[in-house]
Motif scaffolding. Structure first.
Motif, short mmCIF file in Angstrom:
data_model
loop_
_atom_site.label_atom_id
_atom_site.label_comp_id
_atom_site.label_asym_id
_atom_site.label_seq_id
_atom_site.Cartn_x
_atom_site.Cartn_y
_atom_site.Cartn_z
N ARG A 84 0.38 -10.16 1.36
CA ARG A 84 1.09 -8.90 1.10
C ARG A 84 0.59 -8.21 -0.18
O ARG A 84 1.20 -7.27 -0.66
CB ARG A 84 2.60 -9.16 0.99
CG ARG A 84 3.25 -9.53 2.31
CD ARG A 84 3.16 -8.42 3.35
NE ARG A 84 3.71 -8.82 4.63
CZ ARG A 84 3.01 -9.39 5.62
NH1 ARG A 84 1.71 -9.60 5.48
NH2 ARG A 84 3.59 -9.71 6.75
N PHE A 85 -0.50 -8.70 -0.72
CA PHE A 85 -1.06 -8.06 -1.92
C PHE A 85 -2.57 -8.09 -1.83
O PHE A 85 -3.17 -9.15 -1.62
CB PHE A 85 -0.60 -8.78 -3.19
CG PHE A 85 -1.02 -8.08 -4.46
CD1 PHE A 85 -0.18 -7.18 -5.09
CD2 PHE A 85 -2.27 -8.32 -5.01
CE1 PHE A 85 -0.58 -6.52 -6.24
CE2 PHE A 85 -2.68 -7.66 -6.17
CZ PHE A 85 -1.82 -6.77 -6.78
N PRO A 107 0.94 -1.10 3.37
CA PRO A 107 2.22 -0.37 3.18
C PRO A 107 3.12 -0.44 4.41
O PRO A 107 4.35 -0.44 4.28
CB PRO A 107 1.79 1.06 2.88
CG PRO A 107 0.38 0.94 2.39
CD PRO A 107 -0.20 -0.22 3.13
N TYR A 165 1.39 -4.41 -0.78
CA TYR A 165 0.77 -3.57 -1.80
C TYR A 165 -0.75 -3.62 -1.73
O TYR A 165 -1.34 -4.69 -1.73
CB TYR A 165 1.20 -4.02 -3.19
CG TYR A 165 2.68 -4.02 -3.41
CD1 TYR A 165 3.34 -2.83 -3.75
CD2 TYR A 165 3.43 -5.17 -3.28
CE1 TYR A 165 4.71 -2.83 -3.96
CE2 TYR A 165 4.79 -5.18 -3.49
CZ TYR A 165 5.43 -4.00 -3.83
OH TYR A 165 6.78 -3.99 -4.03
N TYR A 166 -1.34 -2.44 -1.69
CA TYR A 166 -2.79 -2.33 -1.86
C TYR A 166 -3.01 -1.60 -3.19
O TYR A 166 -2.45 -0.52 -3.40
CB TYR A 166 -3.40 -1.52 -0.72
CG TYR A 166 -4.81 -1.06 -1.05
CD1 TYR A 166 -5.89 -1.92 -0.87
CD2 TYR A 166 -5.05 0.21 -1.59
CE1 TYR A 166 -7.17 -1.52 -1.21
CE2 TYR A 166 -6.33 0.60 -1.94
CZ TYR A 166 -7.38 -0.25 -1.75
OH TYR A 166 -8.64 0.13 -2.10
N VAL A 167 -3.78 -2.18 -4.07
CA VAL A 167 -4.08 -1.51 -5.33
C VAL A 167 -5.59 -1.44 -5.50
O VAL A 167 -6.29 -2.45 -5.38
CB VAL A 167 -3.57 -2.27 -6.58
CG1 VAL A 167 -3.32 -1.31 -7.71
CG2 VAL A 167 -2.36 -3.10 -6.26
#
Lengths: 374, 295
Positions: free
Chosen positions: A24-25, A46, A51-53
């Protein structure tokens, strides 16, 4: 993605595998040929409340997924050669702090910028020895789009089970190749989740040298450091604690090696009975190698095939048994000869010949066939 | 062995028991890091007592260098002691994954502005709610007094007879990069640091607090700026207790008020340094924006 049959590239398969495993990250920095993974994660995370950063570089990407993992998430990054080099220091941090996470390296031809985007297998030793200090990595080598999915799931499972970073050593060819992908039903592939500290744990202060892992925000007052430490996390440079930690990392890798063998994830063999010659390969290079084996068999050669699914821990016990009666071993890899050194160690009574290739191209099966014919 | 100082008062015992681990300090006598930890503990306590903050939500992240040892291992709470320069990047991952965490980054001028400068400006630009406390002692202390990107021009360090480079103005850098709260103090201004840290912990956005600090071990030995104006007698006293003398040099002059805080001006060597709160603005943060993509 729902269960079913799809026709997608390896990058999408890898991203979907990660999501299937519960990732999830994702923190990343754009680099080809990892872009397909990154784009898919940016689109899909999303939707799953993840979360994608996009970070400022690969150093930061690696750092961010370590932070996210300690905050309780399953985290991943994907990159290629130059980015993998930049990640090495923080990757070492993840090994020492026993942080579960997955790093995908879609290898491309180097050194340096090299032939940007073109496939290679030149990072396999960087996966083993890239960071400073003694580490004991686990690294998978997928050879198909389906394995990009499956091995990503296994990578997460092994990282959580053994509390360690796991590497997926893919390459530019597998990442951008399109093939059928069968997405299994939810629950069809087992998913391993992190073991947390139970309430009645006898040693709740000891957070290292064990498989259970607490997370930030749970009131454990965690001390996590990249310095040598006691099991409680307190910095301590005395020989006994450093020794205990490093031995523990190697012990875990050994256990993982056993588990990989039991699950059939270490290697696969074709037609080894009665063979006196064997081709050993992995990843994209194994595809033309396998084709060459089939062609040579038709020509009457008594030849077998071994494909490494796991590069590290190197399946040496298993391989020693398999090649002990072989007269000739050929090692096909897209570099100047890296895994061949490991294979020479286990097959030293046979004649071991490398079939290396650089230049950003996959071998043609005819090149391999000619070498076998001699 | 260091000399035993006066016994702790009741209030100090309270802070120590509640917020610190019972470990021997590694800081040199007269170092500013102890004061900064003291300020932080007081700021946190005020919010914890006022129920505006839960101690278990605090995560202190630090990099490499003396400043990194302020929270790790002394602060009793979750701490993440990372690689050199990367504290902000590690903190970014933890904060995004669990926005409930109150993430404070302790960094130094070498850690945060040299090797880690890139992460600093990008975190400021993103307005991710991290509270960065940068301890600027103008020197690489842990490795033996080498010039830093914050060392004043022309001073003597262990690598330069006369530093050939002009220093970074870090607060202006953070301001330019988009930080929504920026303040600069020195270790002399203890009360201002505490109120500023309290404000920072409640500020919904990226915080940058620069604290100019004294390094009595290296900066005192190499930096002539603290000694130039002293008489021979004073110099002798200086060498007996450099930390205290350096603090005097960090006092500055009060020049006014801004955003509810006093402003000071300080001259170090040829540099004029402004102290105070420079910006306090509420803007949308990265953690909010990322969650808004969920729908």
């Amino acid at each position: 993605m729902k269960q079913g049959l799809y026709f997608v590239d390896g990058g999408i398969a890898c991203a979907e595998g990660a999501l299937y495993a519960g990732c999830r990250f994702f923190a990343g920095y754009p680099i080809t040929p990892a872009t397909s993974i990154v784009k898919r994660m940016a689109e899909r995370l999303p939707q799953l409340r993840g979360y994608y950063v996009q970070m400022e570089d690969e150093i930061a990407s690696m750092a961010a997924i370590i932070g996210a993992s300690w905050a309780g998430g399953k985290a991943m990054t994907a990159t290629s050669g130059p980015g993998f080099s930049l990640m090495q220091e923080n990757l070492g941090y993840a090994y020492l702090t026993e942080t579960p996470l997955v790093v995908v390296d879609t290898q491309r031809s180097g050194p340096s910028t090299g032939q940007a985007t073109m496939p290679a297998q030149q990072d396999v030793m960087q996966a083993r020895y890239g960071t400073h200090g003694d580490i004991a990595p686990i690294a998978f080598a997928p050879w198909s789009v389906q394995e990009m999915f499956d091995f990503t799931v296994y990578a997460f499972n092994y990282s959580e089970r053994f509390r360690t970073p796991v590497l997926l050593m893919a390459d530019g060819a597998i990442s951008y190749m399109r093939e059928p992908l069968n997405i299994p039903k939810k629950g069809e592939l087992p998913i391993v989740n992190r073991r947390s500290l139970s309430k009645d744990d006898p040693n709740p202060d000891e957070i290292f040298l064990r498989y259970e892992m607490p997370k930030f925000g749970d009131g454990h007052d965690l001390l996590v450091t990249g310095s040598a430490h006691r099991p409680t996390g307190v910095r301590d440079y005395s020989p006994r604690y450093h020794r205990a930690t490093i031995h523990w990392l190697f012990e875990k890798q050994k256990e993982a090696g056993k588990a990989l063998q039991q699950e059939g994830l270490d290697l696969e063999v074709h037609n080894l009975d009665n063979a006196d010659t064997v081709i050993i390969s992995f990843g994209a290079a194994a595809r033309p190698a396998y084709k060459a084996v089939l062609a040579a068999q038709k020509e009457g050669e008594s030849i077998g095939f071994i494909r490494l699914k796991t590069l590290w821990p190197f399946p040496e016990n298993q391989l020693t048994k398999l090649v002990k009666d072989m007269k000739r071993i050929f090692v096909v890899e897209m570099n100047m000869g890296m895994m061949i050194r490991e294979i020479e160690r286990v097959g030293c009574q046979a004649q071991v010949t490398g079939i290396p290739k650089v230049g950003g191209e996959i071998h043609h099966s005819n090149e391999i066939l000619q070498k076998i014919r001699g | 062995m260091s000399q035993q100082t006066t016994p702790l008062g009741k209030q100090q015992q309270y802070y120590r028991k509640k917020y610190l681990r019972n470990l021997p300090t590694a800081f040199c006598t007269g170092c500013g890091n102890g004061s900064i930890l003291g300020c932080f503990v007081r700021a946190v306590d005020a919010l914890v007592v006022g129920k505006q903050l839960q101690q278990r939500d605090l995560l202190c992240v630090s990099g490499i260098g003396c400043s990194a040892w302020i929270p790790s291992p002394y602060f009793k709470g979750d701490t993440l002691h990372t690689t050199h320069g990367r504290a902000i990047a590690f903190a970014t991952g933890a904060k995004i994954m669990n926005p409930k965490l109150e993430v404070v980054v302790f960094t130094g001028d070498g850690d945060g502005a040299a090797i880690g400068g890139n992460h600093l400006i990008h975190a400021a630009r993103r307005n991710i709610p991290l509270k960065v406390i940068l301890v600027n002692n103008q020197v690489y202390g842990m490795t033996g007094g080498q010039s830093a990107p914050t060392t004043p021009f022309g001073v003597h360090s262990s690598t330069y007879q006369s530093n050939p480079e002009p220093p970074f103005d870090l607060s202006r850098l953070a301001l330019g990069a988009g930080a929504s709260y920026v303040a600069r103090w020195t270790t002399y201004h203890i009360d201002d640091i505490i109120t500023s840290m309290q404000e920072a912990l409640l500020h919904p956005g990226f915080v940058f607090i620069e604290i100019i600090s004294q390094c009595p071990t290296y900066a005192a030995r190499f930096f002539n700026e603290y000694r130039d104006s002293l008489s021979p007698k004073e110099r002798k006293q200086f060498h007996r207790n450099p930390g205290a003398w350096m603090l005097k040099a960090l006092k500055g002059k009060r020049t006014g008020k801004n955003l509810g805080h006093p402003r000071y001006e300080l001259t170090l060597k040829d540099q004029t340094i402004e102290l105070g709160v420079f910006i306090r603005e509420e803007r949308s943060t990265l953690t909010e924006t990322l969650q808004s993509l969920w729908k």
